[in-house]
Design an enzyme around this catalytic site. Structure first.
Site, PDB file in Angstrom:
ATOM      1  N   ASP A   1       0.834  -1.203   0.000  1.00  6.74           N
ATOM      2  CA  ASP A   1       0.000   0.000   0.000  1.00  6.74           C
ATOM      3  C   ASP A   1       0.867   1.251   0.000  1.00  6.74           C
ATOM      4  O   ASP A   1       2.016   1.224   0.437  1.00  6.74           O
ATOM      5  CB  ASP A   1      -0.875   0.061   1.260  1.00  6.74           C
ATOM      6  CG  ASP A   1      -1.802  -1.120   1.371  1.00  6.74           C
ATOM      7  OD1 ASP A   1      -2.154  -1.686   0.331  1.00  6.74           O
ATOM      8  OD2 ASP A   1      -2.153  -1.465   2.514  1.00  6.74           O
ATOM      9  N   TYR A   2       0.244   2.348  -0.376  1.00  6.64           N
ATOM     10  CA  TYR A   2       0.922   3.642  -0.435  1.00  6.64           C
ATOM     11  C   TYR A   2       1.692   3.943   0.858  1.00  6.64           C
ATOM     12  O   TYR A   2       2.835   4.392   0.824  1.00  6.64           O
ATOM     13  CB  TYR A   2      -0.164   4.709  -0.665  1.00  6.64           C
ATOM     14  CG  TYR A   2       0.323   6.087  -0.957  1.00  6.64           C
ATOM     15  CD1 TYR A   2       0.959   6.381  -2.158  1.00  6.64           C
ATOM     16  CD2 TYR A   2       0.113   7.122  -0.043  1.00  6.64           C
ATOM     17  CE1 TYR A   2       1.381   7.661  -2.444  1.00  6.64           C
ATOM     18  CE2 TYR A   2       0.527   8.418  -0.323  1.00  6.64           C
ATOM     19  CZ  TYR A   2       1.165   8.677  -1.529  1.00  6.64           C
ATOM     20  OH  TYR A   2       1.586   9.956  -1.811  1.00  6.64           O
TER      21      TYR A   2
END
Ligand code: URA
Length: 242
Positions: free
Chosen positions: A105-106
């Site tokens: 994820d970011y």
């Protein structure tokens, strides 16, 4: 020999097969200059020029294998329409067209492999290989015994039950807990969703190991090449020859 377009693209290390299908649907793939959108299209790559985003696929590109320590605030896709920083911005000196092996994820930090070896990438991502990923999750509050038991048994998510995870609490202090979680599945936002399902809110997530590779000696934002031995081990794990 004629082969499906998505197979040709993934074997050239451009993307996994699933990602190659998306490239085709997104009209980013051409054969001899003509956009092809039909997923079943078969092509003889020796006789036709297959290109992605206008760049012909180089079948014999040298294989590159990198282990990156992904920082926060960075996408693990090869490209972003909105111009946000991606993991490829962290490896500016690499001219080969490499792709992340799976996703973080970011705001998840940690170990991410990057390669143009499509066969190895597909092998490492294939569910049947059950490649282990280790995460350290920092969650708000206490992780109680009931939550641990559920995580270790399997948690019902909206895309089905998770396989049993290996979980141990590393620390509990100042209103936060830290746990190590080992899973072999690779569903979208899986660890965050697993904790949410047992009532815990993940505020930090780091992947510390992938296929028994660790981040030893690699600072956040930095990367190193895999050694020949490491590549051979990964190839053996995925059933590929040396
Ligand atoms: N699980 C998550 O929730 N996020 C990641 O980035 C990786 C695994």
């Amino acid at each position: 020999m004629e082969e499906r377009l998505q197979k040709i693209i993934s074997q050239a290390g451009i993307a996994s097969r699933r990602a190659a299908e998306k490239l085709i649907i997104a009209q980013r793939v051409t054969v001899d200059g003509t956009v092809v959108t039909e997923l079943g299209t078969k092509v003889d790559a020796a006789r036709h020029v297959v290109a992605v985003d206008g760049k012909p696929i180089a079948a014999s590109e040298k294989h590159v294998y990198l282990l990156l320590h992904k920082p926060k605030g960075c996408l693990s896709t090869a490209k972003d329409d909105r111009g946000r920083r991606t993991v490829l911005d962290l490896v500016p000196d690499v001219s080969e067209r490499i792709y992340p092996v799976g996703r973080l994820d970011y705001n998840t930090t940690g170990l991410l492999l990057l390669t143009n070896d499509g066969a190895l990438m597909n092998g490492l991502l294939h569910p049947k290989r059950e490649v282990e990923k280790t995460y350290v999750a920092t969650v708000k509050g206490v992780i109680d015994e009931a939550a641990l038991t559920q995580l270790r048994t399997g948690v019902l998510l909206d895309d089905g039950m998770t396989a049993p995870a290996r979980v141990r609490v590393l620390a509990q202090a100042d209103g936060f807990s830290q746990a190590e979680v080992i899973i072999h599945e690779g569903r979208n936002r899986q660890v965050r969703r697993m904790f949410a399902a047992v009532g815990c809110d993940v505020c930090e997530l780091a992947r510390t190991q992938f296929a028994r590779l660790t981040l030893d000696g690699v600072k956040r934002g930095a990367y190193r090449s895999l050694t020949t031995r490491e590549v051979e081990r990964l190839r053996a794990m995925t059933g590929l020859e040396k």
